[in-house]
Design a protein around this motif. Structure first.
Motif, mmCIF file in Angstrom:
data_model
loop_
_atom_site.group_PDB
_atom_site.id
_atom_site.type_symbol
_atom_site.label_atom_id
_atom_site.label_comp_id
_atom_site.label_asym_id
_atom_site.label_seq_id
_atom_site.Cartn_x
_atom_site.Cartn_y
_atom_site.Cartn_z
ATOM 1 N N GLU A 55 46.644 -53.978 95.393
ATOM 2 C CA GLU A 55 45.517 -54.751 95.885
ATOM 3 C C GLU A 55 44.703 -55.241 94.703
ATOM 4 O O GLU A 55 44.368 -54.453 93.814
ATOM 5 C CB GLU A 55 44.636 -53.916 96.811
ATOM 6 N N THR A 57 41.172 -57.068 93.834
ATOM 7 C CA THR A 57 39.902 -57.419 94.445
ATOM 8 C C THR A 57 38.904 -57.790 93.356
ATOM 9 O O THR A 57 38.983 -57.286 92.237
ATOM 10 C CB THR A 57 39.344 -56.261 95.287
ATOM 11 N N ASP A 59 34.589 -59.011 93.091
ATOM 12 C CA ASP A 59 33.361 -59.369 93.781
ATOM 13 C C ASP A 59 32.253 -59.499 92.757
ATOM 14 O O ASP A 59 32.205 -58.734 91.782
ATOM 15 C CB ASP A 59 33.005 -58.316 94.826
ATOM 16 N N TYR A 70 33.443 -50.721 95.164
ATOM 17 C CA TYR A 70 34.826 -50.924 95.609
ATOM 18 C C TYR A 70 35.552 -49.587 95.554
ATOM 19 O O TYR A 70 35.491 -48.881 94.541
ATOM 20 C CB TYR A 70 35.572 -51.929 94.730
#
Length: 286
Positions: A55, A57, A59, A70
């Protein structure tokens, strides 16, 4: 806030009959026409917690105080990654407090468990296009003694390949003046623990000032090789206008002639000109 807006705010404050010096703070939000990064916290991670499960990610929180978190955990429960980045900002006319923080807690137990991460938290004044002036984080309405207390603390463990913690205080209208008033940066490489607390006293002229508090950490955690990544770091600061009887008025008051210097030398040889040196200078004249 544009420079003209800050100046207008100061003029209105002065016109209102302010009894003493005050901080007029610029807004935390990032102006839409600013270039470069504004105040922000950011987490980016690519996490492999078991074979063929990955994954990515990312932000970013720009222009406001807050916290990003996270977290990921393997289905077997034997590996996890949790990253937190936060930004604090609390201004008032006499006192400004704020800071940035990063925490990382990651664990992998097999070769299939790995994490690549970049985590950063920054509070810095952005720069308008075509200008060498920073938008001031605060404007001082009158000459004043300002006490600055800041703390840098960085503890890392395991798979952290790059890290930096820093605090910079500078003039917001640096043309014709030395830009940097004070700067400290923690060692970037090879130091697992860094901590420093400083209390400094500045005689500041009225005008705009800004500062930057910055943390950044990156690494690659590989289970069974570098199975642990931990970070607990922060840069906290506090600006305070000094208006207390125990401090002589170093600007234009009646006690000015009794002080040898408003900006004393490093009397106690600790590397900083701070309140201790100021007290030593006062005592020497009595």
């Amino acid at each position: 806030m544009p420079i003209t807006g800050v100046v207008l705010t100061v003029l209105l404050s002065l016109a209102g009959g302010s009894a003493g010096p005050e901080f007029v703070t610029a807004p935390l939000e990032r102006p839409p026409d600013a270039v470069g990064q504004g105040p922000y916290v950011e987490i980016t991670a690519a996490v492999v917690l078991e074979p063929n499960v990955k994954e990515i990610t990312g932000d970013t929180l720009i222009g406001e105080a807050g916290t990003l978190v996270y977290g990921a955990q393997s289905t077997a429960g034997d590996a996890h990654f949790i990253g937190t980045a936060g930004l604090a900002w609390s201004p008032s006319p006499q006192l400004i407090e704020g800071g940035v923080r990063i925490r990382i807690d990651a664990l992998g137990e097999t070769l299939a468990d790995s994490t690549e991460y970049v985590t950063s938290a920054t509070l810095v004044s952005p720069q308008p296009p075509g200008s060498q002036l920073n938008i001031p984080r605060f404007t001082l309405t009158q000459n004043a003694l300002v006490r600055l207390i800041y703390e840098i603390d960085s503890a890392i463990e395991g798979a952290v390949q790059g890290n930096i913690a820093s605090f910079v205080f500078r003039r917001g209208d640096a043309i014709g003046f030395p830009s940097v008033i004070h700067h400290e940066a923690a060692p970037q490489v090879g130091e697992d623990q860094y901590s420093n607390q400083s209390m400094l006293l500045f005689e500041l002229d009225a005008g705009p000032y800004d500062f930057a508090a910055h943390l950044a950490y990156q690494g690659t955690m590989i289970g069974e090789i570098q199975p642990i990544a931990r970070v607990d770091a922060h840069v906290n600061f506090r600006f305070e206008i000094i208006d207390q009887p125990q401090f002589s008025d170093c600007i234009n008051g009646p006690n000015q002639s009794t002080i040898l210097s408003c900006e004393p030398e490093d009397k106690d040889i600790d590397g900083d000109v701070d309140l201790v040196d100021f007290a030593i200078a006062q005592q020497a004249t009595r």
